[in-house]
Design an enzyme around this catalytic site. Structure first.
Site, PDB file in Angstrom:
ATOM      1  CE  LYS A  22      -1.871   2.024   4.003  1.00 40.84           C
ATOM      2  NZ  LYS A  22      -1.622   3.421   4.087  1.00 40.84           N
ATOM      3  CG  ASN A  23       2.153   2.730   3.558  1.00 33.59           C
ATOM      4  OD1 ASN A  23       1.021   3.107   3.256  1.00 33.59           O
ATOM      5  ND2 ASN A  23       2.492   2.387   4.783  1.00 33.59           N
ATOM      6  NE  ARG A 122       0.211  10.472  10.237  1.00 30.74           N
ATOM      7  CZ  ARG A 122      -0.195   9.449   9.466  1.00 30.74           C
ATOM      8  NH1 ARG A 122      -1.448   9.059   9.481  1.00 30.74           N
ATOM      9  NH2 ARG A 122       0.659   8.861   8.639  1.00 30.74           N
ATOM     10  CB  ILE A 124       3.149  18.352   5.834  1.00 27.62           C
ATOM     11  CG1 ILE A 124       2.388  19.690   5.734  1.00 27.62           C
ATOM     12  CG2 ILE A 124       2.189  17.170   5.798  1.00 27.62           C
ATOM     13  CD1 ILE A 124       1.720  19.891   4.366  1.00 27.62           C
ATOM     14  CG  ASP A 125       7.472  20.195  10.375  1.00 29.41           C
ATOM     15  OD1 ASP A 125       6.713  19.224  10.544  1.00 29.41           O
ATOM     16  OD2 ASP A 125       8.635  20.234  10.821  1.00 29.41           O
ATOM     17  CG  ASP A 305       2.835   1.363   9.509  1.00 30.91           C
ATOM     18  OD1 ASP A 305       3.089   1.582   8.305  1.00 30.91           O
ATOM     19  OD2 ASP A 305       2.550   2.258  10.318  1.00 30.91           O
ATOM     20  NE  ARG A 398      -7.229   4.858   4.723  1.00 34.86           N
ATOM     21  CZ  ARG A 398      -6.319   5.475   5.495  1.00 34.86           C
ATOM     22  NH1 ARG A 398      -6.544   5.657   6.777  1.00 34.86           N
ATOM     23  NH2 ARG A 398      -5.189   5.900   4.972  1.00 34.86           N
TER      24      ARG A 398
HETATM   25  C1  EPZ Z   1       4.107   6.839   6.381  1.00 34.30           C
HETATM   26  O1  EPZ Z   1       3.442   7.923   7.008  1.00 34.30           O
HETATM   27  C2  EPZ Z   1       3.082   5.725   6.276  1.00 34.30           C
HETATM   28  N1  EPZ Z   1       1.939   6.174   5.495  1.00 34.30           N
HETATM   29  C3  EPZ Z   1       2.609   5.309   7.679  1.00 34.30           C
HETATM   30  O2  EPZ Z   1       1.787   4.162   7.518  1.00 34.30           O
HETATM   31  C4  EPZ Z   1       3.816   4.907   8.523  1.00 34.30           C
HETATM   32  O3  EPZ Z   1       3.383   4.622   9.837  1.00 34.30           O
HETATM   33  C5  EPZ Z   1       4.834   6.041   8.544  1.00 34.30           C
HETATM   34  O4  EPZ Z   1       5.211   6.390   7.182  1.00 34.30           O
HETATM   35  C6  EPZ Z   1       6.103   5.660   9.300  1.00 34.30           C
HETATM   36  O5  EPZ Z   1       6.675   4.540   8.718  1.00 34.30           O
HETATM   37  C7  EPZ Z   1       2.042   6.173   4.145  1.00 34.30           C
HETATM   38  O6  EPZ Z   1       3.068   5.814   3.585  1.00 34.30           O
HETATM   39  C8  EPZ Z   1       0.823   6.623   3.391  1.00 34.30           C
HETATM   40  P1  EPZ Z   1       6.469   9.985   8.598  1.00 34.30           P
HETATM   41  P2  EPZ Z   1       4.161   9.378   7.053  1.00 34.30           P
HETATM   42  O7  EPZ Z   1       6.493  11.241   7.816  1.00 34.30           O
HETATM   43  O8  EPZ Z   1       4.958   9.567   5.803  1.00 34.30           O
HETATM   44  C9  EPZ Z   1       6.540  13.248  12.056  1.00 34.30           C
HETATM   45  C10 EPZ Z   1      -0.092   2.813   7.746  1.00 34.30           C
HETATM   46  O9  EPZ Z   1      -0.601   2.262   8.731  1.00 34.30           O
HETATM   47  N2  EPZ Z   1       6.631  14.230  10.972  1.00 34.30           N
HETATM   48  O10 EPZ Z   1       7.619   9.042   8.498  1.00 34.30           O
HETATM   49  O11 EPZ Z   1       3.144  10.375   7.399  1.00 34.30           O
HETATM   50  C11 EPZ Z   1       5.201  12.535  12.095  1.00 34.30           C
HETATM   51  O12 EPZ Z   1       4.247  13.293  12.811  1.00 34.30           O
HETATM   52  C12 EPZ Z   1       0.384   4.239   7.844  1.00 34.30           C
HETATM   53  O13 EPZ Z   1       0.101   2.259   6.629  1.00 34.30           O
HETATM   54  C13 EPZ Z   1       6.827  15.576  11.281  1.00 34.30           C
HETATM   55  O14 EPZ Z   1       6.918  15.951  12.446  1.00 34.30           O
HETATM   56  O15 EPZ Z   1       5.146   9.168   8.289  1.00 34.30           O
HETATM   57  C14 EPZ Z   1       5.541  11.233  12.777  1.00 34.30           C
HETATM   58  O16 EPZ Z   1       5.535  11.426  14.175  1.00 34.30           O
HETATM   59  C15 EPZ Z   1       0.125   4.838   9.220  1.00 34.30           C
HETATM   60  N3  EPZ Z   1       6.898  16.483  10.269  1.00 34.30           N
HETATM   61  C16 EPZ Z   1       6.973  10.944  12.309  1.00 34.30           C
HETATM   62  O17 EPZ Z   1       7.486  12.203  11.826  1.00 34.30           O
HETATM   63  C17 EPZ Z   1       6.792  16.117   8.935  1.00 34.30           C
HETATM   64  O18 EPZ Z   1       6.877  16.995   8.044  1.00 34.30           O
HETATM   65  C18 EPZ Z   1       7.059   9.930  11.181  1.00 34.30           C
HETATM   66  O19 EPZ Z   1       6.209  10.378  10.143  1.00 34.30           O
HETATM   67  C19 EPZ Z   1       6.594  14.747   8.644  1.00 34.30           C
HETATM   68  C20 EPZ Z   1       6.522  13.828   9.673  1.00 34.30           C
END
Ligand code: EPZ
Length: 427
Positions: A22-23, A122, A124-125, A305, A398
């Site tokens: 999926k991801n 979550r 997106i900064d 995950d 999903r």
């Molecule tokens: C991806 O989310 C996956 N989703 C998530 O899977 C997965 O848990 C995650 O990566 C970690 O492996 C998809 O790929 C669609 P991150 P993502 O950016 O990209 C913080 C599932 O169950 N952060 O690595 O959003 C964030 O808040 C889903 O399949 C910032 O602070 O994860 C989190 O605490 C759930 N600022 C940490 O980093 C940012 O700009 C990791 O987030 C971006 C992230």
């Protein structure tokens, strides 16, 4: 609303084949926007998030041909207006990938703030930081993120924290920029390598994906390709845990064992036997599993995950397990639902729970709170004696292709019912 009705206590036995990741797929479907020719994507999982991604491309003007349930042809040349429909995009996290791909191709993008599983904050900064460094300005108005860039120029990007989505979006924005981009403190998840392999097969110049330093030299043209998505490591891990949790004996086929090493390691520590083959993994367990401590980490550490599924399995292990999620600030919303099944879990903090193993779980009506929590509660129902009803299964659909069919093929007694049926059937 549809629900799963599960009669538990049956060990899973047999073979199951894993679907596309999926991801990786949500990112690669969005990445077709960057192509200058049509692409054919194979091994695409038939799940709701992918359907939404494809609908967004169609609404923006791409031509789509569904070749079969796991194969889709995308011709992005018809996209003229890089504005993503609000209602479609706000529901899931992967919509953020339209920021990077539309910016990379059109030097502009208007995308609703991404949604996705409620796992705590979550932001997106880091995505916006990468876009700004490459030359784009951003504004957020009415829940829509807008990016504008006269030019995208290759630059040095250092992420303040490891982010999967941020790393992928930086690649998308840099792949057609002028010059060299170096991403440092990059995420190393398997989907990042898959995205880079897809783009490189089209003529991109990306080096180092899978390490914490990724170098991208911008190119002018990306040709159309046929590309197969990697198997889903989290779906595979979910079936590995379900096999061990039900004291079953399951061959999980169509996997890349290297992507599953941290899950294999922890299952062995819990007392399950795990045998690796070239493209399959065999999980077998009998007797009570043993307590195991988990600390989720970025890849190649234990994946966040897989935390809800593994915690559920530990709820009937011998002894006390400590589980800490270092990635998200609120990924234990399923714990209250697990307690309905008889689990003995105490929250030490928002990121750590203490699981005292109980001899067995017993069936109850529970509610999925997000995708992986829903999968965990299905595992809980498979473990529990008696009948469990899992509500809000749209969360699960999903990210898991045909989960009830696949579990039934392993001997599980699981049925999809609607509100009326479940009342009548659960007595
Ligand atoms: C991806 O989310 C996956 N989703 C998530 O899977 C997965 O848990 C995650 O990566 C970690 O492996 C998809 O790929 C669609 P991150 P993502 O950016 O990209 C913080 C599932 O169950 N952060 O690595 O959003 C964030 O808040 C889903 O399949 C910032 O602070 O994860 C989190 O605490 C759930 N600022 C940490 O980093 C940012 O700009 C990791 O987030 C971006 C992230």
């Amino acid at each position: 609303m549809e629900k799963f009705l599960i009669r538990g206590g049956i060990p899973l036995r047999g073979e199951v084949t894993i679907s596309g990741a999926k991801n990786a797929a949500v990112a690669i479907v969005a990445a077709t926007i960057l192509s200058d020719e049509p692409c054919v994507l194979e091994n695409v999982p038939e799940i709701r998030d992918i359907n939404v991604c494809i609908k967004i491309l169609y609404e923006m003007g791409a031509s789509i041909k569904i070749i079969d349930k796991n194969t889709v042809r995308v011709d992005p040349r018809g996209i003229s207006d890089p504005v993503v429909p609000y209602e479609l995009a706000r529901a899931f996290r992967a919509s953020s990938y339209f920021l990077g791909t539309l910016l990379g191709r059109f030097h502009r993008a208007d995308v609703p703030m991404p949604g996705g599983c409620d796992l705590g904050d979550r932001p997106i900064d880091q995505h916006l930081k990468a876009f700004n460094i490459l030359g784009a300005s951003h504004s957020i108005d009415g829940g829509v993120v807008s990016l504008r860039a006269e030019q995208l120029v290759g630059s040095q990007i250092y992420f303040d924290l490891v982010t999967v989505g941020g790393t992928i979006n930086a690649i998308f924005a840099a792949v057609k920029a002028d010059g060299l981009t170096v991403i440092e403190n990059a995420a190393k998840e398997p989907q990042i390598v898959d995205v880079a392999n897809f783009l490189n097969s089209m003529g991109a110049d990306i080096m180092g994906a899978g390490t914490d330093v990724i170098k991208i030299r911008g190119v002018k043209y990306l040709k159309g390709v046929t590309y197969g998505i990697i198997p889903d490591p989290i779906e595979a891990g979910t079936y590995m845990v379900a096999a061990a949790a039900t004291k079953g004996d399951v061959l999980i086929k169509g996997v890349i064992p290297k992507h599953l090493e941290s899950i294999t390691d922890k299952l062995r520590k819990a007392g399950a036997s795990v045998e690796e083959f070239d493209e399959a993994i065999h999980v077998h367990a009998e007797g009570r599993l043993m307590k195991t401590n988990i600390k989720t980490q970025v890849h190649p550490g234990f994946p966040t995950d897989m935390q809800p599924q593994f915690s559920t399995m530990l709820s009937t292990a011998e002894g006390v397990s400590v589980v800490t999620d270092n990635i998200f600030t609120n990924r234990f919303r399923y714990v209250n639902e697990l307690r309905r099944l008889g689990a003995n879990i105490t929250s030490e903090s928002s990121t750590t729970v203490i699981i005292e193993g109980v001899p067995e779980l017993s069936g109850a009506t529970v509610k999925a709170t997000d995708l992986r929590a829903g999968a965990a509660l299905v595992i809980g129902g498979l473990m529990a004696n008696g009948t469990t009803v899992v509500e809000d299964i749209f969360h699960i659909e999903r990210g898991y292709e045909n989960i009830d069919d696949k579990l039934r093929s392993l001997g599980a007694d699981i049925r999809r019912v609607n509100d009326y049926d479940s009342g009548r059937m659960a007595v």
